[in-house]
Write a protein that holds these residues in place. Structure first.
Motif, PDB file in Angstrom:
ATOM      1  N   THR A   1      50.832  65.531  56.300  1.00  0.00           N
ATOM      2  CA  THR A   1      51.376  66.679  55.727  1.00  0.00           C
ATOM      3  C   THR A   1      50.783  68.009  56.063  1.00  0.00           C
ATOM      4  O   THR A   1      51.409  69.219  56.229  1.00  0.00           O
ATOM      5  CB  THR A   1      51.822  66.792  54.287  1.00  0.00           C
ATOM      6  N   SER A   2      49.550  67.991  56.688  1.00  0.00           N
ATOM      7  CA  SER A   2      48.867  69.354  57.126  1.00  0.00           C
ATOM      8  C   SER A   2      47.818  69.006  58.351  1.00  0.00           C
ATOM      9  O   SER A   2      47.450  67.668  58.326  1.00  0.00           O
ATOM     10  CB  SER A   2      47.803  69.641  55.989  1.00  0.00           C
ATOM     11  N   ALA A   3      47.693  69.697  59.315  1.00  0.00           N
ATOM     12  CA  ALA A   3      47.110  69.473  60.514  1.00  0.00           C
ATOM     13  C   ALA A   3      45.908  70.521  60.786  1.00  0.00           C
ATOM     14  O   ALA A   3      46.158  71.468  60.967  1.00  0.00           O
ATOM     15  CB  ALA A   3      48.189  69.427  61.620  1.00  0.00           C
ATOM     16  N   ASN A   4      44.846  69.944  60.914  1.00  0.00           N
ATOM     17  CA  ASN A   4      43.415  70.812  60.886  1.00  0.00           C
ATOM     18  C   ASN A   4      43.508  70.892  62.534  1.00  0.00           C
ATOM     19  O   ASN A   4      42.886  69.633  63.097  1.00  0.00           O
ATOM     20  CB  ASN A   4      42.242  70.330  60.356  1.00  0.00           C
ATOM     21  N   ILE A   5      43.707  71.824  63.287  1.00  0.00           N
ATOM     22  CA  ILE A   5      43.851  71.835  64.822  1.00  0.00           C
ATOM     23  C   ILE A   5      42.427  72.568  65.291  1.00  0.00           C
ATOM     24  O   ILE A   5      42.228  73.661  64.984  1.00  0.00           O
ATOM     25  CB  ILE A   5      45.160  72.493  65.324  1.00  0.00           C
ATOM     26  N   ALA A   6      41.907  71.915  66.196  1.00  0.00           N
ATOM     27  CA  ALA A   6      40.690  72.259  66.996  1.00  0.00           C
ATOM     28  C   ALA A   6      41.205  73.517  67.779  1.00  0.00           C
ATOM     29  O   ALA A   6      42.204  73.874  68.213  1.00  0.00           O
ATOM     30  CB  ALA A   6      40.070  71.277  67.890  1.00  0.00           C
ATOM     31  N   CYS A   7      40.190  74.580  67.843  1.00  0.00           N
ATOM     32  CA  CYS A   7      40.459  75.859  68.385  1.00  0.00           C
ATOM     33  C   CYS A   7      39.445  76.027  69.680  1.00  0.00           C
ATOM     34  O   CYS A   7      39.289  77.482  69.999  1.00  0.00           O
ATOM     35  CB  CYS A   7      39.787  77.008  67.321  1.00  0.00           C
ATOM     36  N   GLY A   8      38.977  74.850  70.389  1.00  0.00           N
ATOM     37  CA  GLY A   8      38.605  75.328  71.642  1.00  0.00           C
ATOM     38  C   GLY A   8      37.117  75.100  71.823  1.00  0.00           C
ATOM     39  O   GLY A   8      36.437  75.521  72.800  1.00  0.00           O
ATOM     40  N   ALA A   9      36.441  74.984  70.687  1.00  0.00           N
ATOM     41  CA  ALA A   9      35.019  75.159  70.438  1.00  0.00           C
ATOM     42  C   ALA A   9      34.479  73.550  70.707  1.00  0.00           C
ATOM     43  O   ALA A   9      34.009  73.026  71.512  1.00  0.00           O
ATOM     44  CB  ALA A   9      34.295  75.709  69.159  1.00  0.00           C
TER      45      ALA A   9
END
Length: 256
Positions: free
Chosen positions: A31-39
């Motif tokens: 129900t929640s997604a922790n999305i990587a930010c390019g690092a």
């Protein structure tokens, strides 16, 4: 006993032709997604695609900043000054927010990744730097932090909406921190073992640890990792067992 709980997973961790996990399948479970930010992982196209999939599945999107260390997948502690930590976190959140604008969705929370998250969990000054960075980008952002740690406290002290999480597949120490991945007992690979532990925790509030008696923790969310070969089966089994126990899975921030 808690009757509702969020399931979150670390996603969007592919980049270029390199694939990590089955985000599309996991997004049908969590129900929640922790999305990587390019690092530690991801790139603009991966961010955009993962945000789009999250929106289509009604999954709440959050930023998952980590160390700029793709070779180590963000799991190595990289020395930084406190100011560098703030800038590292703030710029990654901003990058994901830019991609979210193009994907017609919003970034609603922040959860630190890997070694950066563990460092912030243990060290108050690092935790405060993360909280300052989140608040500087947007005070409306919530924080998802490992239950009972310095980061959990720093988020609340900064006036951010802060929610505690526990991990489905990770072992715990008596200080509330995770067992380092290099140590025995760090990972739980059996889906039923993980699910049974979670149901018992939600009934009692007590988490087993490898170095003492169970400890009391709070939790509004459960993390099921998306980067292992058995990730989808683990997530599916955990959700099924929670449903069987009468526990509804909903985002800690409400509907997407």
């Amino acid at each position: 006993m808690a009757r509702t709980i969020d399931l979150n997973s670390d996603l969007g961790e592919s980049y270029g032709p390199w694939r990590m996990g089955d985000d599309e399948a996991i997004l049908r479970v969590v129900t929640s997604a922790n999305i990587a930010c390019g690092a530690h992982a991801s790139d603009p196209e991966t961010m955009f695609q993962t945000l789009t999939l999250s929106r289509e599945q009604g999954v709440v999107a959050g930023a998952h900043p980590g160390f700029a260390d793709r070779q180590g997948f963000g799991r190595r502690l990289i020395p930084h000054s406190i100011g560098e930590v703030e800038r590292l976190v703030a710029t990654q959140i901003g990058a994901l927010m830019g991609a979210a604008a193009l994907a017609d969705t919003k970034v609603r929370f922040v959860k630190t990744h890997g070694a950066l998250g563990n460092w912030a969990a243990a060290e108050a000054d690092v935790a405060a730097a993360v909280a300052r960075a989140v608040k500087a980008v947007s005070p409306a952002l919530a924080m998802l932090a490992i239950s009972g740690t310095a980061l959990d406290r720093a988020g609340r002290d900064a006036g951010l909406a802060t929610f505690s999480e526990i991990f489905a597949d990770r072992g715990y120490l008596s200080n509330g921190q995770l067992v380092p991945r290099s140590k025995p007992g760090a990972m739980i690979h059996d889906p039923e073992e993980a699910a049974a532990r979670l149901v018992e925790f939600l009934e009692t509030g007590l988490m087993p640890v490898i170095d003492g008696p169970p400890i009391r923790l709070e939790a509004k969310s459960i993390c099921v990792h998306g980067d292992s070969p058995g990730a989808v089966a683990m997530a599916q089994h955990v959700r099924q067992r929670l449903a069987h126990a009468g526990i509804e899975v909903v985002s800690f921030l409400g509907a997407a």
